[in-house]
Design an enzyme around this catalytic site. Structure first.
Site, mmCIF file in Angstrom:
data_model
loop_
_atom_site.group_PDB
_atom_site.id
_atom_site.type_symbol
_atom_site.label_atom_id
_atom_site.label_comp_id
_atom_site.label_asym_id
_atom_site.label_seq_id
_atom_site.Cartn_x
_atom_site.Cartn_y
_atom_site.Cartn_z
ATOM 1 N N GLY A 121 0.938 5.621 1.204
ATOM 2 C CA GLY A 121 0.145 6.505 2.219
ATOM 3 C C GLY A 121 0.897 7.977 1.901
ATOM 4 N N MET A 168 3.157 9.250 3.627
ATOM 5 C CA MET A 168 4.403 9.099 4.286
ATOM 6 C C MET A 168 5.526 8.384 3.629
ATOM 7 S SD MET A 168 4.293 9.414 8.524
ATOM 8 C CE MET A 168 5.981 9.568 8.599
ATOM 9 N N GLY A 171 0.615 -1.283 0.027
ATOM 10 C CA GLY A 171 -0.038 -0.036 -0.182
ATOM 11 C C GLY A 171 0.599 1.331 0.162
ATOM 12 N N ASP A 215 -3.888 8.381 14.697
ATOM 13 C CA ASP A 215 -4.497 8.167 13.324
ATOM 14 C C ASP A 215 -5.104 6.970 13.502
ATOM 15 O OD1 ASP A 215 -5.547 9.000 10.976
ATOM 16 O OD2 ASP A 215 -3.724 8.101 9.718
#
Length: 537
Positions: A17, A19, A15, A130
């Site tokens: 993101g 960052m 995946g 988060d």
């Protein structure tokens, strides 16, 4: 050829993101891990590097209860990376979208598991910041909370107040306002995640991020569809005032009646996997929950702070899920394991040839047995035991030469009696006594020592503290590069020691196991396994 970062071979992308990227990676010990590669623009920033090192140190303090523990981390040029345990399973957002809402025992187990994870996270002085459905992975043994990528130390209020970080649908009111955060913000997010899991809806609705944030600060959550018991706990967690929310420990006590933390994880695992020892639970209600709330328009809401103060990546809205009827195998862990065993039993495995790798010992294939001045070696069932007299050291060779190039040596061992140290060694020679020893002591100290028979040896690393256990898996790597030998040691899948030797380094030869006693008493060490393979395979 697959890319290698920090000794970990990237296998496939899991995946992306804000960052960076997360990859499935092969560890140097032959296992799997999740490796997060931080975006190069961040990794080059000196301030980020300092924050990264601080956050990694904090994440290492988090107990493993219901989390994906940090195994390794480092910065190599422009590449900063974080390695965590790989958790196989869908995330909660995907599961609810495909399977539908949870109910009964499955929802309770989820609530307990995430509360347990938060207790461990907060106990280490960390705020997740988060927590959301996509950061909860549903493993066969229960939920695992992941991704402390934007976590900050609890005391670091100044940094926390400089930016709004998180996912809008699960932000606490004080987070929306950009105020300094406490662990209560994670408790609020816990309430939102459980509400989503139990109803299939976002508790404050969907739509434009600004409108969602306004509802979080001004309106009550929509919790109809939750069972009464869990609803009361969720309502307290979603209180607007952080001071009146329960702590994560209080959540856990409310959910399991004060059960201690370790036992709570066992409750989750029994419930989640459908173990026969667990109390029977009703099957989850898979019917999609209706959402009569009208779809909001995108007009600005009076009183809300302008969206320009929040990162566009942060404000990306999460769409309302549309539950489907396809059934997700929630409790497939035990059945899947049984199937795997049955399939493995039906497969004919060719005999291990002299050239095949890895070499895995059964300790009956020419390992040295008998007594000597320093102690004795014997086969004990399927294991191998070294009994060492006071003040002596025994080291035994495996009946297989190391491959050329780098080598990985591993063993599972127990200090059954006495005090002392034990472990594995590589790049050795039975005739000269040369070897690199990787040891763990009964008190949990780890060392890497360059030895030669008749000398005290040269300590290349340690002694240093490490998290040891009653039964320890010790893994060592000896790799050649640029005229030196690179040495690394793992203890129970955690990287605990690194060193290098450029002073007449030893080359490929023999490897094996070793044990040493204290000065005044004998020691008995049992080795239950031993394996040898080329590095990178």
């Amino acid at each position: 050829m697959n890319e290698v970062i920090g000794g970990y071979t990237l296998r496939r992308l899991l995946g992306r993101g804000g960052m960076g990227e997360v990859h499935l990676a092969s560890t140097p010990t032959g296992g799997l891990a999740a490796l997060k590669v931080i975006h190069p623009t961040l990794a080059r920033d000196p301030a980020f590097r300092r924050r990264f090192e601080r956050e990694v140190a904090a994440a290492r303090r988090v107990a493993r209860f219901c989390t994906a523990p940090v195994l390794d981390a480092g910065i190599d040029g422009d590449v900063a990376y974080l390695v965590t345990e790989y958790v196989k399973g869908p995330d909660l957002a995907q599961a609810v979208n495909e399977q539908g809402p949870l109910s009964g025992g499955n929802l309770e187990a989820l609530a307990v598991g995430i509360a347990t994870a938060l207790s461990a996270i907060h106990g280490a002085g960390v705020i997740h910041r988060d927590l959301k459905p996509s950061n909860v992975l549903l493993s066969p043994l229960g939920p695992r909370v992941i991704d402390f990528g934007i976590a900050q130390l609890v005391e670091n209020d100044s940094l926390a107040s400089q930016a709004i970080l998180g996912t809008p649908a699960f932000m606490a009111p004080e987070q929306v306002r950009g105020e300094p955060l406490t662990p209560a913000a994670d408790v609020f997010a816990w309430g939102g995640v459980i509400a989503f899991a139990g109803t299939g809806r976002l508790p404050f609705g969907g739509g434009a991020p600004g409108e969602v944030l306004y509802r979080i600060t001004q309106e009550e959550p929509r919790l109809d569809g939750l069972d009464d018991g869990i609803r009361q706990v969720v309502e307290r967690a979603l209180a607007k005032d952080p001071r009146v929310r329960p702590t994560a420990q209080r959540l856990l006590a409310d959910l399991v009646g004060g059960t201690r933390l370790a036992t709570a994880t066992e409750v989750v695992e029994r419930t989640w996997t459908g173990s026969p020892t667990a109390h029977p639970r009703p099957a989850p209600d898979l019917r999609p929950a209706p959402d009569p709330r009208p779809v909001p328009d995108s007009r600005p809401v009076p009183g809300m702070p302008p969206a320009s103060g929040i990162s566009p990546a942060v404000l990306a809205p999460e769409p309302e899920p549309r539950p489907k009827r396809r059934r997700w195998p929630w409790a497939a862990g035990a059945a899947g394991l049984a199937l795997a065993v049955a399939v493995a039993a039906a497969v004919t495995v060719p005999a291990l040839s002299q050239e095949s790798w890895p070499y895995e010992a059964d300790f009956g294939d020419s390992w040295e047995l008998g007594s000597s001045e320093g102690g004795s070696a014997r086969q004990a069932g399927s294991g191998y035991e070294l009994t060492v007299k006071p003040g002596w050291r025994l080291w035994k060779s495996a009946p297989r030469q190391e491959p050329e190039g780098g080598v990985i040596v591993s063993a599972k061992a127990t200090l059954a009696e006495g005090t002392g140290e034990y472990g594995v060694w590589c790049h050795g020679s039975a005739s000269s006594g040369d070897r690199y020893e990787f040891g763990v002591s009964g008190s949990g100290k780890v060392t890497i020592v360059k030895r030669r028979t008749g000398t005290r040896g040269t300590t290349l690393y340690g002694p240093a503290d490490a998290q040891s256990a009653a039964v320890n898996r010790v893994v060592a790597e000896c790799g050649e590069s640029g005229g030196k030998v690179t040495l690394r040691m793992w203890l129970n899948e955690r990287l605990v020691a690194e060193a290098s030797d450029a002073d007449a380094p030893y080359g490929p030869g023999e490897s094996g196991v070793h044990a040493a006693s204290g000065a005044t008493a004998s020691a008995r060490v049992r080795f239950d396994s031993f394996a040898l393979r080329p590095a990178g395979k």
